[in-house]
Motif scaffolding. Structure first.
Motif, PDB file in Angstrom:
ATOM      1  N   MET A 144     -37.459   4.456  21.762  1.00 50.59           N
ATOM      2  CA  MET A 144     -38.335   3.335  21.469  1.00 50.59           C
ATOM      3  C   MET A 144     -38.573   3.278  19.963  1.00 50.59           C
ATOM      4  O   MET A 144     -38.773   4.296  19.326  1.00 50.59           O
ATOM      5  CB  MET A 144     -39.661   3.485  22.205  1.00 50.59           C
ATOM      6  N   ASN A 145     -38.544   2.098  19.431  1.00 50.93           N
ATOM      7  CA  ASN A 145     -38.768   1.885  18.006  1.00 50.93           C
ATOM      8  C   ASN A 145     -40.260   1.661  17.772  1.00 50.93           C
ATOM      9  O   ASN A 145     -40.756   0.533  17.879  1.00 50.93           O
ATOM     10  CB  ASN A 145     -37.936   0.686  17.544  1.00 50.93           C
ATOM     11  N   LEU A 146     -40.980   2.733  17.450  1.00 51.54           N
ATOM     12  CA  LEU A 146     -42.427   2.643  17.286  1.00 51.54           C
ATOM     13  C   LEU A 146     -42.834   1.816  16.077  1.00 51.54           C
ATOM     14  O   LEU A 146     -43.888   1.186  16.092  1.00 51.54           O
ATOM     15  CB  LEU A 146     -43.035   4.046  17.202  1.00 51.54           C
ATOM     16  N   ARG A 147     -41.998   1.797  15.057  1.00 57.37           N
ATOM     17  CA  ARG A 147     -42.308   0.991  13.869  1.00 57.37           C
ATOM     18  C   ARG A 147     -42.286  -0.499  14.230  1.00 57.37           C
ATOM     19  O   ARG A 147     -43.166  -1.259  13.845  1.00 57.37           O
ATOM     20  CB  ARG A 147     -41.328   1.289  12.749  1.00 57.37           C
ATOM     21  N   ALA A 148     -41.279  -0.920  14.981  1.00 54.52           N
ATOM     22  CA  ALA A 148     -41.193  -2.324  15.407  1.00 54.52           C
ATOM     23  C   ALA A 148     -42.363  -2.678  16.329  1.00 54.52           C
ATOM     24  O   ALA A 148     -42.956  -3.758  16.197  1.00 54.52           O
ATOM     25  CB  ALA A 148     -39.867  -2.591  16.108  1.00 54.52           C
ATOM     26  N   LEU A 149     -42.713  -1.772  17.229  1.00 46.92           N
ATOM     27  CA  LEU A 149     -43.850  -2.009  18.119  1.00 46.92           C
ATOM     28  C   LEU A 149     -45.130  -2.173  17.308  1.00 46.92           C
ATOM     29  O   LEU A 149     -45.933  -3.078  17.573  1.00 46.92           O
ATOM     30  CB  LEU A 149     -43.983  -0.877  19.132  1.00 46.92           C
ATOM     31  N   ALA A 150     -45.334  -1.333  16.313  1.00 45.15           N
ATOM     32  CA  ALA A 150     -46.542  -1.427  15.480  1.00 45.15           C
ATOM     33  C   ALA A 150     -46.586  -2.749  14.720  1.00 45.15           C
ATOM     34  O   ALA A 150     -47.649  -3.376  14.604  1.00 45.15           O
ATOM     35  CB  ALA A 150     -46.608  -0.251  14.510  1.00 45.15           C
ATOM     36  N   ARG A 151     -45.452  -3.192  14.201  1.00 47.78           N
ATOM     37  CA  ARG A 151     -45.412  -4.472  13.471  1.00 47.78           C
ATOM     38  C   ARG A 151     -45.699  -5.640  14.410  1.00 47.78           C
ATOM     39  O   ARG A 151     -46.457  -6.548  14.068  1.00 47.78           O
ATOM     40  CB  ARG A 151     -44.066  -4.662  12.787  1.00 47.78           C
ATOM     41  N   LEU A 152     -45.097  -5.621  15.593  1.00 50.81           N
ATOM     42  CA  LEU A 152     -45.335  -6.681  16.555  1.00 50.81           C
ATOM     43  C   LEU A 152     -46.792  -6.681  17.001  1.00 50.81           C
ATOM     44  O   LEU A 152     -47.421  -7.744  17.095  1.00 50.81           O
ATOM     45  CB  LEU A 152     -44.402  -6.532  17.757  1.00 50.81           C
ATOM     46  N   ARG A 153     -47.337  -5.516  17.244  1.00 49.59           N
ATOM     47  CA  ARG A 153     -48.746  -5.390  17.644  1.00 49.59           C
ATOM     48  C   ARG A 153     -49.659  -6.009  16.581  1.00 49.59           C
ATOM     49  O   ARG A 153     -50.584  -6.763  16.898  1.00 49.59           O
ATOM     50  CB  ARG A 153     -49.087  -3.919  17.856  1.00 49.59           C
ATOM     51  N   CYS A 195     -46.915 -12.859  24.685  1.00 47.41           N
ATOM     52  CA  CYS A 195     -45.865 -12.032  24.111  1.00 47.41           C
ATOM     53  C   CYS A 195     -45.782 -10.712  24.868  1.00 47.41           C
ATOM     54  O   CYS A 195     -46.808 -10.179  25.294  1.00 47.41           O
ATOM     55  CB  CYS A 195     -46.156 -11.783  22.627  1.00 47.41           C
ATOM     56  N   MET A 196     -44.552 -10.212  25.019  1.00 50.26           N
ATOM     57  CA  MET A 196     -44.325  -8.949  25.715  1.00 50.26           C
ATOM     58  C   MET A 196     -43.353  -8.091  24.914  1.00 50.26           C
ATOM     59  O   MET A 196     -42.401  -8.598  24.338  1.00 50.26           O
ATOM     60  CB  MET A 196     -43.707  -9.198  27.099  1.00 50.26           C
ATOM     61  N   TRP A 197     -43.589  -6.804  24.902  1.00 50.75           N
ATOM     62  CA  TRP A 197     -42.684  -5.818  24.316  1.00 50.75           C
ATOM     63  C   TRP A 197     -41.598  -5.534  25.341  1.00 50.75           C
ATOM     64  O   TRP A 197     -41.827  -5.595  26.552  1.00 50.75           O
ATOM     65  CB  TRP A 197     -43.465  -4.549  24.007  1.00 50.75           C
ATOM     66  N   SER A 198     -40.406  -5.206  24.881  1.00 51.96           N
ATOM     67  CA  SER A 198     -39.320  -4.901  25.805  1.00 51.96           C
ATOM     68  C   SER A 198     -38.372  -3.880  25.199  1.00 51.96           C
ATOM     69  O   SER A 198     -38.114  -3.895  24.001  1.00 51.96           O
ATOM     70  CB  SER A 198     -38.535  -6.187  26.122  1.00 51.96           C
ATOM     71  N   THR A 199     -37.874  -3.017  26.042  1.00 57.15           N
ATOM     72  CA  THR A 199     -36.773  -2.128  25.673  1.00 57.15           C
ATOM     73  C   THR A 199     -35.788  -2.155  26.837  1.00 57.15           C
ATOM     74  O   THR A 199     -36.156  -2.429  27.973  1.00 57.15           O
ATOM     75  CB  THR A 199     -37.230  -0.678  25.421  1.00 57.15           C
ATOM     76  N   THR A 200     -34.535  -1.899  26.537  1.00 58.04           N
ATOM     77  CA  THR A 200     -33.508  -1.842  27.575  1.00 58.04           C
ATOM     78  C   THR A 200     -32.574  -0.683  27.243  1.00 58.04           C
ATOM     79  O   THR A 200     -32.745  -0.012  26.213  1.00 58.04           O
ATOM     80  CB  THR A 200     -32.684  -3.147  27.630  1.00 58.04           C
ATOM     81  N   ASP A 201     -31.570  -0.491  28.068  1.00 59.60           N
ATOM     82  CA  ASP A 201     -30.570   0.534  27.765  1.00 59.60           C
ATOM     83  C   ASP A 201     -29.848   0.216  26.463  1.00 59.60           C
ATOM     84  O   ASP A 201     -29.426   1.095  25.738  1.00 59.60           O
ATOM     85  CB  ASP A 201     -29.542   0.631  28.900  1.00 59.60           C
ATOM     86  N   ARG A 202     -29.707  -1.074  26.176  1.00 59.73           N
ATOM     87  CA  ARG A 202     -28.983  -1.531  24.994  1.00 59.73           C
ATOM     88  C   ARG A 202     -29.887  -1.687  23.769  1.00 59.73           C
ATOM     89  O   ARG A 202     -29.464  -1.479  22.647  1.00 59.73           O
ATOM     90  CB  ARG A 202     -28.315  -2.869  25.322  1.00 59.73           C
ATOM     91  N   LEU A 203     -31.135  -2.053  23.992  1.00 60.89           N
ATOM     92  CA  LEU A 203     -32.060  -2.329  22.885  1.00 60.89           C
ATOM     93  C   LEU A 203     -33.217  -1.348  22.866  1.00 60.89           C
ATOM     94  O   LEU A 203     -33.824  -1.086  23.894  1.00 60.89           O
ATOM     95  CB  LEU A 203     -32.642  -3.745  23.029  1.00 60.89           C
ATOM     96  N   GLN A 204     -33.529  -0.837  21.690  1.00 60.29           N
ATOM     97  CA  GLN A 204     -34.703   0.019  21.554  1.00 60.29           C
ATOM     98  C   GLN A 204     -35.948  -0.796  21.292  1.00 60.29           C
ATOM     99  O   GLN A 204     -37.056  -0.312  21.475  1.00 60.29           O
ATOM    100  CB  GLN A 204     -34.504   1.018  20.423  1.00 60.29           C
ATOM    101  N   ALA A 205     -35.778  -2.047  20.832  1.00 64.45           N
ATOM    102  CA  ALA A 205     -36.936  -2.876  20.515  1.00 64.45           C
ATOM    103  C   ALA A 205     -36.589  -4.350  20.675  1.00 64.45           C
ATOM    104  O   ALA A 205     -35.601  -4.827  20.131  1.00 64.45           O
ATOM    105  CB  ALA A 205     -37.401  -2.618  19.087  1.00 64.45           C
ATOM    106  N   ALA A 206     -37.428  -5.040  21.433  1.00 64.96           N
ATOM    107  CA  ALA A 206     -37.294  -6.483  21.600  1.00 64.96           C
ATOM    108  C   ALA A 206     -38.642  -7.031  22.027  1.00 64.96           C
ATOM    109  O   ALA A 206     -39.528  -6.289  22.433  1.00 64.96           O
ATOM    110  CB  ALA A 206     -36.228  -6.817  22.636  1.00 64.96           C
ATOM    111  N   MET A 207     -38.782  -8.334  21.903  1.00 60.57           N
ATOM    112  CA  MET A 207     -39.978  -8.987  22.415  1.00 60.57           C
ATOM    113  C   MET A 207     -39.551 -10.210  23.200  1.00 60.57           C
ATOM    114  O   MET A 207     -38.456 -10.729  23.017  1.00 60.57           O
ATOM    115  CB  MET A 207     -40.913  -9.399  21.287  1.00 60.57           C
ATOM    116  N   TRP A 208     -40.437 -10.653  24.067  1.00 62.57           N
ATOM    117  CA  TRP A 208     -40.249 -11.894  24.801  1.00 62.57           C
ATOM    118  C   TRP A 208     -41.458 -12.757  24.492  1.00 62.57           C
ATOM    119  O   TRP A 208     -42.592 -12.257  24.437  1.00 62.57           O
ATOM    120  CB  TRP A 208     -40.221 -11.667  26.296  1.00 62.57           C
ATOM    121  N   CYS A 209     -41.241 -14.055  24.303  1.00 62.71           N
ATOM    122  CA  CYS A 209     -42.360 -14.968  24.093  1.00 62.71           C
ATOM    123  C   CYS A 209     -41.998 -16.354  24.583  1.00 62.71           C
ATOM    124  O   CYS A 209     -40.830 -16.669  24.781  1.00 62.71           O
ATOM    125  CB  CYS A 209     -42.786 -14.986  22.629  1.00 62.71           C
TER     126      CYS A 209
END
Length: 117
Positions: A1-10, A38-52
């Motif tokens: 999980m990309n915690l930096r991206a999560l913090a920026r999105l938050r 807005c929702m945070w998302s991770t997948t097998d392919r992506l460590q960081a994504a959002m949905w909106c």
């Protein structure tokens, strides 16, 4: 999980009026008056994504123009939501604009009018 991206999105989401964070389905979601914008998302392919949310037609245009950055998310994609890849060199100004637009689409009209363009 990309915690930096999560913090920026938050930070982007919680800077909006009356926005609140709630963990749902094991992921961070951001809401306005209990409605998800807005929702945070991770997948097998992506460590960081959002949905909106996105206006009608935007999803098709964004995915066609930049399929490496945008995607149709599962579950809500059929409602026009857009997925945004946050791995690597995300354009955070663009992310903020997409989040603000989603917030405006979700917020009550009076409250939405308080957020400048």
């Amino acid at each position: 999980m990309n915690l930096r991206a999560l913090a920026r999105l938050r930070a982007i989401c919680l800077a909006l009026p009356d926005a609140a964070e709630r963990e749902t389905w094991g992921i961070a979601t951001w809401r306005i008056r209990d409605r998800i914008f807005c929702m945070w998302s991770t997948t097998d392919r992506l460590q960081a994504a959002m949905w909106c949310k996105a206006p009608p037609g935007s999803q098709e245009v964004l995915v066609a123009a930049a399929p490496d950055r945008f995607f149709v998310p599962p579950y809500v994609g059929h409602k026009g939501w857009i997925g945004v890849v946050l791995d690597g060199d995300a354009d955070w100004e663009e992310v903020a604009a997409l989040v603000r637009r989603s917030w405006r689409m979700t917020a009550p009209k009076r409250l939405a009018a308080t957020l400048p363009d």
